[in-house]
Design an enzyme around this catalytic site. Structure first.
Site, mmCIF file in Angstrom:
data_model
loop_
_atom_site.group_PDB
_atom_site.id
_atom_site.type_symbol
_atom_site.label_atom_id
_atom_site.label_comp_id
_atom_site.label_asym_id
_atom_site.label_seq_id
_atom_site.Cartn_x
_atom_site.Cartn_y
_atom_site.Cartn_z
ATOM 1 N N LYS A 114 0.711 -1.116 -0.073
ATOM 2 C CA LYS A 114 0.024 -0.057 0.006
ATOM 3 C C LYS A 114 0.910 1.096 -0.078
ATOM 4 C CE LYS A 114 -4.519 0.992 0.365
ATOM 5 N NZ LYS A 114 -5.705 -0.276 0.024
ATOM 6 N N GLY A 162 -18.875 3.462 -2.873
ATOM 7 C CA GLY A 162 -20.267 3.526 -2.534
ATOM 8 C C GLY A 162 -21.191 3.869 -3.637
HETATM 9 N N1 GLU Z 1 -7.350 0.076 -3.406
HETATM 10 C C1 GLU Z 1 -8.004 -0.945 -3.738
HETATM 11 C C2 GLU Z 1 -8.261 -1.911 -2.355
HETATM 12 O O1 GLU Z 1 -7.772 -1.462 -1.301
HETATM 13 C C3 GLU Z 1 -7.546 -1.612 -5.046
HETATM 14 C C4 GLU Z 1 -6.308 -2.086 -4.970
HETATM 15 C C5 GLU Z 1 -5.566 -2.797 -6.396
HETATM 16 O O2 GLU Z 1 -6.520 -2.613 -7.321
HETATM 17 O O3 GLU Z 1 -4.632 -2.960 -6.505
HETATM 18 O O4 GLU Z 1 -8.414 -3.156 -2.376
#
Ligand code: GLU
Length: 461
Positions: free
Chosen positions: A107, A260
């Protein structure tokens, strides 16, 4: 927020530890599952339109790569802190395993309020962030994507900057791109769509006769919901079916962003009665007697676009006005007497302060970490079924994976093909967790962590 992030991290780590101990894993393996493999924390300058330079703090945390390249979004939020990014990276490891993807978890984040930036400032911020992370990401290393307050446009700037730095094409290094730059059809709606697929799969299990082991814990209000669902199903299999009679099963959705909004829209199209939606400024409902009426979700969106926020905004019959509609707070939305509650905004919104007032029988965690550990335990004991974030919102990363596959193959699918692959993958993920939860009589979240850890550990040497 530092405390909130810390709490979220502690609860993700505690759950991994508890699950790992149940699976009989050794102490050193548990440490490896908890500790992130890499933590990058950096600061970088961004030039503002007025010529001033702001120094921002950013992170990219690579938690675990046992199953494949690190995968996960990048969020821009004023209250983002290292602990929060680490908690979210940890949850991505679990989520990718739950979803059956060949990815680990990562992340990224920047502590900034992007709503206060101009488009040019946002572009410079996105490009500067990539300059920092370009040397340790890549299509087979770490694949970022959108998260809170980031979107396809931001991914477009990021992939462009990345390719300039590298000097070669590598579209698969970022997902959630605009379709014109190699993005997948269906990616924007994917998280919301995936949530509705899981909700339908859950309801279809609830009405099946023989498969009610998990229902032994159900309270009477859930039994009522079961009757309501049975009455409204064309067939218990629920395959691509709409509900028979509209407007029976009520849903409140907190958050009207990408997740949402599409959840609310696709759920109403499927025949659910979405009676409340909200954004960060407030929520809207349409009361009639002691009941709540269904909202017209596309019209509500039109109105939000026109007025900027949902508060005070109500659309009926093609006209946007406040007649018949009522504005309530986000906190009040969470406590509405609905069948299904969908927190789709930020973390920790259902907590020890409001858990006793929650009336929904099912909670679908579309945000990451919206229910605190304490509230989770309290509500689960009461018989509320909570579909955990690592399953409920995994539609986004699943279509990110489909985008990555298409980029690598240079071969692109139609939207129908993408949606049908998403449906197959989400149902499979749900079934594995439902089966484990029913067999062991444990909450879905615990089952999800067990399913994930078993996969991850078997790939670790
Ligand atoms: N941010 C999204 C999640 O928390 C998507 C992550 C992604 O597509 O790599 O799942």
């Amino acid at each position: 927020m530092e405390n909130q992030g810390k709490k979220m991290l502690e609860s993700a780590q505690a759950l991994i530890k508890k699950t790992a101990e149940k699976l009989g894993l050794k102490e050193e393996m548990i440490r490896r599952l908890i500790e992130p493999e890499m933590v990058y924390e950096f600061s970088f300058p961004v030039k503002m339109d007025n010529g001033q330079v702001r120094i921002l703090k950013g992170w990219r945390i690579q938690h675990n790569s046992a199953l494949g390249p690190y995968k996960g979004g990048i969020r821009f939020h004023p209250e983002t802190v290292r602990e929060e990014v680490q908690a979210l990276a940890t949850l991505m490891t679990i989520k990718c395993a739950v979803a059956g993807l060949p990815y680990g978890g990562g992340k990224g984040g920047v502590a900034i309020d992007p709503k206060k930036l101009s488009s040019a400032e946002l572009e410079r911020l996105s490009r500067e962030y990539v300059k920092k992370i370009a040397h340790f990401i890549g299509e087979d290393v770490d694949v970022p994507a959108p998260d809170v307050n980031t979107n396809p446009q931001i991914m477009a700037w990021m992939i462009d900057e990345y390719q300039k730095i590298k000097g070669y094409q590598s579209k698969a290094t970022f997902t959630g791109k605009p379709v014109s730059m190699g993005g997948s059809l269906g990616r924007t709606e994917a998280t919301g769509r995936g949530g509705v697929i899981v909700l339908k799969a859950l309801l279809s299990e609830l009405v099946k006769d023989g498969s009610t082991k998990i229902l032994s814990r159900l309270n009477s209000s859930l039994t009522l919901l079961k009757q309501k669902v049975s009455k409204n199903f064309v067939s218990p299999s629920f395959n691509n079916q709409k509900l028979k009679s509209n407007n029976e099963i009520t849903i409140a959705v907190q958050g009207f962003g990408n997740v949402g909004y599409y959840f609310a829209k696709i759920a109403s199209e499927a025949g659910f009665k979405v009676v409340a939606v909200s954004d960060s400024k407030g929520a809207i409902i349409k009361p009639k007697g002691d009941k709540l009426e269904a909202l017209d979700i596309p019209l509500v969106m039109e109105c939000k676009k026109e007025k900027g926020t949902l508060a005070g905004c109500y659309c009926a019959g093609g006209v946007c006005d406040t007649k018949g509609g009522k504005t309530i707070t986000n906190e009040e939305l969470l406590e509405l007497p609905v069948d299904i509650l969908v927190p789709a905004a930020l973390e920790n919104v259902i907590n020890d302060k409001n858990m006793k007032n929650i009336k929904a029988k099912i909670i679908i965690e579309m945000a990451n970490g919206p229910v605190t550990e304490e509230a989770y335990e309290y509500l689960s004991k009461k018989g509320v079924i909570i579909v955990p974030d690592v399953l409920a919102n995994s539609g986004g990363v699943t279509v990110s994976y489909l985008e990555w596959v298409q980029n690598k193959a240079g071969y692109y699918w139609s939207e129908e093909e993408v949606n049908s692959k998403l449906e197959v993958m989400m149902k499979k993920a749900f079934e594995a967790i439902w089966e484990k939860a029913s067999k062991k009589k444990i909450p879905l979240k615990q089952a999800a962590f067990e399913v994930a850890l078993e996969k991850i550990v078997s790939a670790m040497v």
